[in-house]
Structures are given as C-alpha cells and as structure tokens.
Motif scaffolding. Structure first.
Motif, mmCIF file in Angstrom:
data_model
loop_
_atom_site.group_PDB
_atom_site.id
_atom_site.type_symbol
_atom_site.label_atom_id
_atom_site.label_comp_id
_atom_site.label_asym_id
_atom_site.label_seq_id
_atom_site.Cartn_x
_atom_site.Cartn_y
_atom_site.Cartn_z
ATOM 1 N N ILE A 161 -3.203 -1.343 0.257
ATOM 2 C CA ILE A 161 -2.244 -2.397 -0.068
ATOM 3 C C ILE A 161 -2.955 -3.733 -0.262
ATOM 4 O O ILE A 161 -2.675 -4.478 -1.214
ATOM 5 C CB ILE A 161 -1.183 -2.505 1.048
ATOM 6 C CG1 ILE A 161 -0.337 -1.218 1.090
ATOM 7 C CG2 ILE A 161 -0.296 -3.723 0.835
ATOM 8 C CD1 ILE A 161 0.631 -1.179 2.250
ATOM 9 N N LEU A 162 -3.894 -4.040 0.631
ATOM 10 C CA LEU A 162 -4.630 -5.299 0.546
ATOM 11 C C LEU A 162 -5.444 -5.385 -0.739
ATOM 12 O O LEU A 162 -5.409 -6.407 -1.450
ATOM 13 C CB LEU A 162 -5.546 -5.427 1.767
ATOM 14 C CG LEU A 162 -6.337 -6.737 1.900
ATOM 15 C CD1 LEU A 162 -5.381 -7.919 2.057
ATOM 16 C CD2 LEU A 162 -7.298 -6.668 3.082
ATOM 17 N N VAL A 163 -6.172 -4.319 -1.057
ATOM 18 C CA VAL A 163 -6.986 -4.306 -2.280
ATOM 19 C C VAL A 163 -6.089 -4.395 -3.516
ATOM 20 O O VAL A 163 -6.422 -5.073 -4.496
ATOM 21 C CB VAL A 163 -7.849 -3.025 -2.334
ATOM 22 C CG1 VAL A 163 -8.514 -2.878 -3.702
ATOM 23 C CG2 VAL A 163 -8.901 -3.048 -1.238
ATOM 24 N N GLY A 164 -4.941 -3.748 -3.467
ATOM 25 C CA GLY A 164 -4.027 -3.781 -4.601
ATOM 26 C C GLY A 164 -3.542 -5.182 -4.923
ATOM 27 O O GLY A 164 -3.407 -5.549 -6.096
ATOM 28 N N PHE A 165 -3.290 -5.982 -3.885
ATOM 29 C CA PHE A 165 -2.824 -7.352 -4.104
ATOM 30 C C PHE A 165 -3.961 -8.298 -4.477
ATOM 31 O O PHE A 165 -3.808 -9.166 -5.342
ATOM 32 C CB PHE A 165 -2.124 -7.871 -2.851
ATOM 33 C CG PHE A 165 -0.703 -7.400 -2.712
ATOM 34 C CD1 PHE A 165 0.227 -7.643 -3.725
ATOM 35 C CD2 PHE A 165 -0.288 -6.711 -1.598
ATOM 36 C CE1 PHE A 165 1.528 -7.199 -3.610
ATOM 37 C CE2 PHE A 165 1.011 -6.262 -1.472
ATOM 38 C CZ PHE A 165 1.931 -6.511 -2.484
ATOM 39 N N LEU A 166 -5.120 -8.132 -3.834
ATOM 40 C CA LEU A 166 -6.227 -9.054 -4.072
ATOM 41 C C LEU A 166 -6.996 -8.752 -5.361
ATOM 42 O O LEU A 166 -7.435 -9.665 -6.059
ATOM 43 C CB LEU A 166 -7.193 -9.015 -2.877
ATOM 44 C CG LEU A 166 -6.625 -9.496 -1.532
ATOM 45 C CD1 LEU A 166 -7.681 -9.387 -0.445
ATOM 46 C CD2 LEU A 166 -6.117 -10.926 -1.648
#
Length: 445
Positions: free
Chosen positions: A31-36
C-alpha cells in the motif's frame, strides 16, 4: 499402543506463524509503495499474478485427489451432491434478494449522468460469452487428462467423480488404487506448503499494483457503491450465514471464521478465493467434516455457491444503469441478474471474473449498458476482495452444514479445534492422525 490425544501430543513449533506475519507486513508495504511510487508499483503486478498462478497450478490435482478419496471411500456421494446443490440455489437466491434490496435503497450511481462512450473498450471483453448450453458442454473435457492440463475446475470435478464411482464399483480390488491416490495427495499438499512461502512476495506485488493504478480518486468517486457493497456482504455473512449455521449445525460463525483467519488473509492479499481452496479442503477435514462431504461440497461450491458474486452483480448492475440515466425495473433486474448468476458458474475463484460476468450479462440483455462497465473498473479490484471473502465464507458454512445434515461431522473434533486443543498442521496441510492410510485398506475416517 494407544494413539495419543491431541492434548497430550507435543506441539511442534508453527513456523508458518512468521509467514503470515510477513504477509501482513507485505500488504502494508505494498500500500505504501503504491501511493508513493505509483508508476513503479504498477510494474509489480506480475508478482501477484505469478503467485496466484502457482496456487492455481495445484487446484486440479488437489480437487482430483480429494474427491476420488472421498467418493471412492463411501457410497453416499449422490445424496451429498444433491443436498449441496439445493442449498447453493437457496442461498444464492437470498444473496440476490439482499443485493436488490440494498441497491434499490442506496440508488448507487444516481445523478452522475455518465457518458458510456468514454469506455467502449470494455464491450470487447463481453463478446463471445457462453450461453447455458455451451457452459454445460464445456464441463465435458476433450480428453481424460485435458481437465488437468487446462486447469478447468468443473472438468476436473467430473473426471474425479467418475474415477471415484468407478473405485466404488471395484470394491476391495480398488483399495490399492485408493491408497496410491492418498499418497499422491500427501505429495500435492507438501508442494502446496512450499509454494505458500512465496505468499508475502505475491501479496506485496498485487496490493502495490492496484493501489498504484487506482489511488484515492476512484475510491472517492465510487464510495457509495463500494461501502454499500462491503456492508451488505458483512450483513450477509454475520447475520444470514451466521443464523443459518447456528440453526443448522449449532456452530458459532465467529469460531468458524476465526479458525479460517489465515485463509481470509490470503484471499485479502490475492483477491482470489481460489488461492485458499486447497487449504479450505484440508482445514474442513481437520475440523471433523467427512472426506466425502468436503470432497464434493467445497469444489462444487466454488462454482455454484456464489453469494458474494450475486451481491456484487446486483449492485454493480444497478449502479451502471442509474449512472447512465437508464434505471431498470424490478422485473428487468431479476431477469438480468438470474442470467448473470447462471453465466458466472465456474468462475468464482478467478480474480476479475466478476467484471467479465457483469459485462457478458449486460451484453446479452441490455447491450446499451455494457459500456458502463468501465466506470466500475476503478474499484472492481477492491470489491473483488469482498466478493471473494464472502464466497469463501459461504462455502465454509455450507461444508459444515452439509456435513452435519449427512451425519458426517465430528462435533467433538470441532470443539477441540475451536478450543485450540487440536491445532492444524501447517507443515503438511494434512491431518495425519485422523486420515493416515491403513495397511489393509483406505484411509481411516
């Protein structure tokens, strides 16, 4: 020498506990990588697809072994199959009705005045859809082994049933063959246990890709239908299924869902209930449900017990029609959605099958609405998770119920499992003490 009880047997350290912790961490990182880094995250989709493909690779041999052992050992397979199909039809009707009621209360899509010309590419995916006759003919494989090589669940189910009934007719002469299938089942489950260690990588790639491609925009614009769908699924699972499970088997729905917690996590990370099918078979047997009931009910339920898919098709259709200012009458809703439920058989465990079924149903009955399927693509991946979780819960409940109704449910074993006194063997995915092969015959019940 007496067999030690589960309470007295020393517990082996469950190393897979760390595996599922790693899955949770992988999902959060995804989720974090997807947003950043959305651009980079979209390229990680093959990781998720690869893991799901590894699981799907094992589906056919697991279904074959399980059904052959179950049907070949007992003579009540026909009774179990008929009872399961009747139950599936009743529960799918309940799910369909609930979706219609909630959809007509929320009126998702009203006021959007969307232009379907913007998403004409979706119509191409709906062409060539099978009718009921083609669907039935497709169940028959081209050759005896093509069901395994092509990964067709219903075809594998048909072949396994034929082999199981043939072993019944062979009687004692078929015992050596049955023992051989039991040993093959052990090998297959051991391979599956090895594949499961790739779950964190698959979960990371799948979640990162969908978050990177979707972001928050689609979630905000389609919040009503997505939240409404999730709430409807929760009500169906905990109220409808919970009540049916308690009245039909005196089993608490919370205990059953907690027992299957790792499987729900696996489905959540892959958006495919098929990824947890082999583990559901193993866990239902460990819970105390007879092999014959598990072997027939679980694979059949994955194609015919589509509670989550029924709710999804209902609400998605109402959304598309309202969004294009072409609302459907109650009669049109029922006719269209009954067709969709029939058309969706055999695709319950495939990620993305819901959107294809939705498009094919609209193409057949209301082609002027099919382009609107593109409007729901932004959140279909998130709705696919709830759809798969609901389908999985419905099949778990059905297995316990059918087992209890056919007197193939060991309640004492279930109580020990729910209490934590008989832990599931994550290393082999098999209940060795309850189903070890006998030297003089098939597996002990």
């Amino acid at each position: 020498m007496p067999t030690p009880t589960p309470d007295a047997a020393p517990r082996r350290r469950d190393k897979t506990h760390y595996l599922y912790l790693a899955v949770i961490v992988a999902v959060l990182l995804g989720i974090l990588v997807g947003f950043l880094f959305p651009g980079f995250a979209k390229g990680l989709k093959p990781l998720g697809d690869g893991f799901v493909n590894l699981i799907k690779m094992m589906i056919s041999p697991i279904i074959f072994c399980t059904i052959v052992i179950g049907v070949g050992s007992v003579a009540k397979a026909a009774k179990v199959g008929i009872m399961a199909l009747v139950y599936f039809i009743v529960m799918s009707t309940f799910a369909l009705a609930i979706g219609l009621v909630v959809g007509n209360i929320l009126h998702p899509g009203t006021g959007l005045h969307l232009n379907p010309a913007d998403v004409k590419s979706v119509q191409k995916s709906a062409t060539g859809s099978e009718g009921p006759v083609d669907f039935l003919l497709h169940i028959i494989p081209k050759t005896f082994v093509s069901a395994f090589t092509e990964g067709q669940v219903l075809q594998t189910l048909l072949v396994a049933l034929l082999v199981g009934f043939a072993l019944q007719k062979l009687g004692p002469k078929g015992a050596p063959i049955l023992r051989g299938v039991e040993h093959l089942q052990r090998l297959v489950f051991r391979v599956l246990a090895m594949i499961m260690w790739a779950a964190p990588i698959g979960a990371f790639g799948a979640i990162a890709a969908v978050v990177g491609a979707t972001g928050w925009a689609a979630l905000k614009s389609l919040a009503v239908i997505m939240i409404g769908f999730y709430v409807t699924c929760l009500v169906f699972v905990f109220v409808v299924l919970g009540l049916v499970l308690w009245l039909g088997a005196r089993v608490n729905i919370w205990h059953l869902l907690r027992y299957l917690g790792r499987e729900f996590l696996l489905i959540l990370s892959t958006s495919s209930s098929e990824s947890a099918l082999p583990r559901l078979i193993a866990k239902m047997e460990h819970l105390g449900v007879g092999k014959s009931v598990v072997g027939i009910t679980v694979p059949t339920g994955y194609s015919f017990n589509l509670d989550g898919t029924a709710i999804y098709l209902t609400m998605a259709t109402l959304f598309i029609a309202a969004a294009q200012d072409e609302p459907l009458s109650i009669g049109a809703q029922i006719g269209l959605l009954v067709f969709m439920i029939i058309a969706s058989k055999g695709a319950a465990g495939v990620s993305g099958s819901g959107i294809a079924t939705l498009a094919s149903g609209l193409q057949s009955h209301r082609p002027e609405l099919v382009n609107g399927v593109g409007f729901i693509l932004g959140i279909d991946r998130f709705m696919s998770e709830a759809r798969a979780l609901t389908n999985f819960a419905g099949n778990a409940v059905a297995t316990v119920l059918i087992g209890n109704w056919t007197k193939e449910f060991d309640r004492e074993q279930a109580d020990r499992v729910f209490a934590g006194h008989a832990p599931f063997d994550e290393a082999t995915l098999l209940d060795e003490e309850r189903s070890a092969p006998d030297e003089d015959g098939p597996a002990k019940p």
